[in-house]
Design an enzyme around this catalytic site. Structure first.
Site, PDB file in Angstrom:
ATOM      1  N   SER A  55       0.861  -1.181   0.000  1.00  0.00           N
ATOM      2  CA  SER A  55       0.000   0.000   0.000  1.00  0.00           C
ATOM      3  C   SER A  55       0.893   1.225   0.000  1.00  0.00           C
ATOM      4  CB  SER A  55      -0.886   0.055   1.246  1.00  0.00           C
ATOM      5  OG  SER A  55      -1.942  -0.857   1.131  1.00  0.00           O
ATOM      6  N   GLU A  62      -0.767  18.623  -6.698  1.00  0.00           N
ATOM      7  CA  GLU A  62      -2.120  18.630  -7.277  1.00  0.00           C
ATOM      8  C   GLU A  62      -2.969  17.514  -6.672  1.00  0.00           C
ATOM      9  OE1 GLU A  62       1.226  19.938  -9.840  1.00  0.00           O
ATOM     10  OE2 GLU A  62       0.711  18.093  -8.748  1.00  0.00           O
ATOM     11  N   SER A  63      -2.737  17.061  -5.412  1.00  0.00           N
ATOM     12  CA  SER A  63      -3.471  16.034  -4.674  1.00  0.00           C
ATOM     13  C   SER A  63      -2.710  14.734  -4.446  1.00  0.00           C
ATOM     14  CB  SER A  63      -4.800  15.762  -5.385  1.00  0.00           C
ATOM     15  OG  SER A  63      -5.810  16.341  -4.596  1.00  0.00           O
ATOM     16  N   HIS A  68      -3.306   0.098  -3.570  1.00  0.00           N
ATOM     17  CA  HIS A  68      -3.304  -1.083  -2.697  1.00  0.00           C
ATOM     18  C   HIS A  68      -3.246  -2.285  -3.645  1.00  0.00           C
ATOM     19  CE1 HIS A  68      -4.495   1.635   0.466  1.00  0.00           C
ATOM     20  NE2 HIS A  68      -5.384   2.125  -0.392  1.00  0.00           N
ATOM     21  N   CYS A  83      -6.165  17.902  -8.894  1.00  0.00           N
ATOM     22  CA  CYS A  83      -7.007  19.113  -8.948  1.00  0.00           C
ATOM     23  C   CYS A  83      -6.347  20.100  -9.913  1.00  0.00           C
ATOM     24  CB  CYS A  83      -7.170  19.720  -7.556  1.00  0.00           C
ATOM     25  SG  CYS A  83      -5.608  20.003  -6.736  1.00  0.00           S
TER      26      CYS A  83
END
Ligand code: SAM
Length: 442
Positions: A55, A62-63, A68, A83
């Protein structure tokens, strides 16, 4: 875009289970997928689960991109959240599909923060601005939080590394890998097990060599079985009196990896006095002449894979045959704490072959080995005794050679055993209590 962000929920199918369990490959791919899409990566944190699965998240300006994996299904669930308009998450999608060798993927894009559903609160942004002093981050550098973990049932050792895998090849015998750890320098692993690191290898190599050499100063011929990292022969070749030093390593990739990435241990591979053979030590010892060696060091890995046969009575019997009358056998004998059962079994075997009074155990502290407490066995065919040695000679040699662990005091102290080890040494196979074992057998 009439939304704050784009969120693509991705399912990748029939990926390579190998790759789905390779934390370094996945971390590198996720970082590259973000950068290829034009994102600015801030940091990455990835974790390798036991027995498998990874994970991780890559935080971008930008986020984020998150993943996983289920290697057992060849499946990966990925989140691509960006974003603004500067980054196209579909570029990351295509990059990762290839990187994970997925046969196909499904994806659903949803707009996050639909502007017509949001009402902007006019308030003084200044009050939100975090004005606390921020560490100066070097432009373009990302903090990567990637860990190598060697784990067993109940205990694990994790070492943070740079995320750059320096070496990774599969030989006919094992997977040979080198990681660039932050705390211990380059780390050699075989099938995911720690073999040696640049920062603590000297403990193992000095103790497996100088204890027998100082208690058997007449030794002329030495044999090392295993030891493909080169550290043990490096130490042996400090002794001018040794006419022959033979190293029998089964896996040439181990030698290659160490020559490239652990040059300090591999330094003696070009020494003209070294007789380097790439072959199976079990076969070599079977074909070896009687009474050929004064010292035989079994510098093996754990009793698994190609090294399993190096922990058998047959093998030790052959070693005994190949030792001169006053010859000594030294083995790395695992950790009395890590798996007591194996420890008791191998000492019981040594005693049956060499005689109980001729077998000794000594300890050393090796930080990157399971539990940090490691042991070596000292079995003499003749009268040699580990504590009958030239103390002043050892002191002078340690100083002159600039050794980092071994000296005359450590030589003696290493044989001062804690009670639980003495108890294990007097136990019979199968009698072992779990009390001392970090890895309960039952
Ligand atoms: N210090 C390490 C430890 O305690 O785990 C061991 C070091 S050394 C790298 C172990 C070496 O033994 C490996 O390079 C492995 O390839 C080699 N080896 C394993 N089985 C062997 C065999 N049958 N003959 C010769 N070498 C062998």
């Amino acid at each position: 875009m009439n939304a704050l962000g784009r969120h693509i929920l991705v399912e990748f199918y029939n990926c390579s289970p190998e790759l789905m369990n390779d934390v370094v490959h996945i971390e590198n791919s996720m970082v590259a997928a973000a950068e290829t899409a034009g994102a600015t990566v801030i940091n990455s944190t990835f974790h390798h689960f036991s027995p498998y699965g990874v994970s991780g998240v890559v935080v971008i300006q930008e986020s984020h991109l998150a993943i996983h994996t289920w290697p057992e299904f060849g499946y990966a669930a990925v989140d691509l959240f960006t974003c603004g308009d500067s980054v196209d998450p579909w570029v990351s999608y295509n990059y990762l599909k290839d990187a994970f060798e997925a046969s196909h993927g499904s994806a659903m894009e949803c707009r996050r923060g639909q502007l017509d559903l949001l009402k902007r609160n006019d308030f003084n942004l200044e009050s939100l601005r975090d004005v606390s002093p921020q560490p100066q981050e070097k432009l373009g550098t990302i903090t990567r939080d990637v860990w190598f973990t060697e784990r067993d049932e109940n205990i694990a050792l994790s070492l943070k590394h740079t995320g750059n895998q320096l070496y990774k090849k599969d030989s006919p015998y094992q997977r040979v890998e080198v990681y660039e750890t932050l705390a211990y320098g380059n780390l050699l692993t075989l099938d995911g097990m720690v073999m040696c690191t640049q920062k603590d290898e000297y403990v193992y190599h000095e103790m497996i060599t100088h204890v027998p050499m100082f208690s058997n100063p007449k030794a002329k011929r030495a044999l090392v079985i295993g030891g493909g990292d080169g550290g043990t022969v490096r130490e042996l070749l400090r002794y001018e009196q040794l006419e022959e030093v033979t190293l029998v390593e089964i896996d040439e990739l181990v030698i290659e990896a160490c020559k490239l990435h652990l040059p300090e241990t591999a330094v003696a591979f070009d020494n003209p006095r070294l007789n380097l053979l790439v072959e199976d030590g079990i076969k070599y010892i079977k074909e070896c002449a009687d009474e050929r060696y004064d010292l035989i060091i079994v510098d093996s890995a754990d009793p698994v894979g190609p090294g399993e046969g190096l922990f058998t009575a047959e093998f030790y019997q052959e070693v005994y045959r190949c030792l001169t009358k006053d010859g000594i056998m030294i083995t790395q004998s695992e950790s009395p704490r890590f798996n007591s059962a194996v420890f008791v079994e191998i000492y019981d075997t040594y005693k049956q072959i060499f005689g109980a009074e001729k077998v000794h155990c000594y300890l050393a502290a090796i930080p990157t080995y399971p539990t940090g407490t490691w042991s070596f066995s000292y079995s003499s065919k003749g009268e040699a005794h580990p504590l009958t040695f030239d103390v002043n000679g050892a002191a002078a040699f340690s100083k002159a050679q600039g050794l980092k662990y071994y000296n005359e005091d450590i030589h003696m102290a290493a044989f001062a055993l804690p009670n639980f080890v003495k108890e294990l040494l007097n136990a019979k196979p199968g009698q072992v209590t779990n009390e001392y074992s970090a890895e309960p057998t039952a």
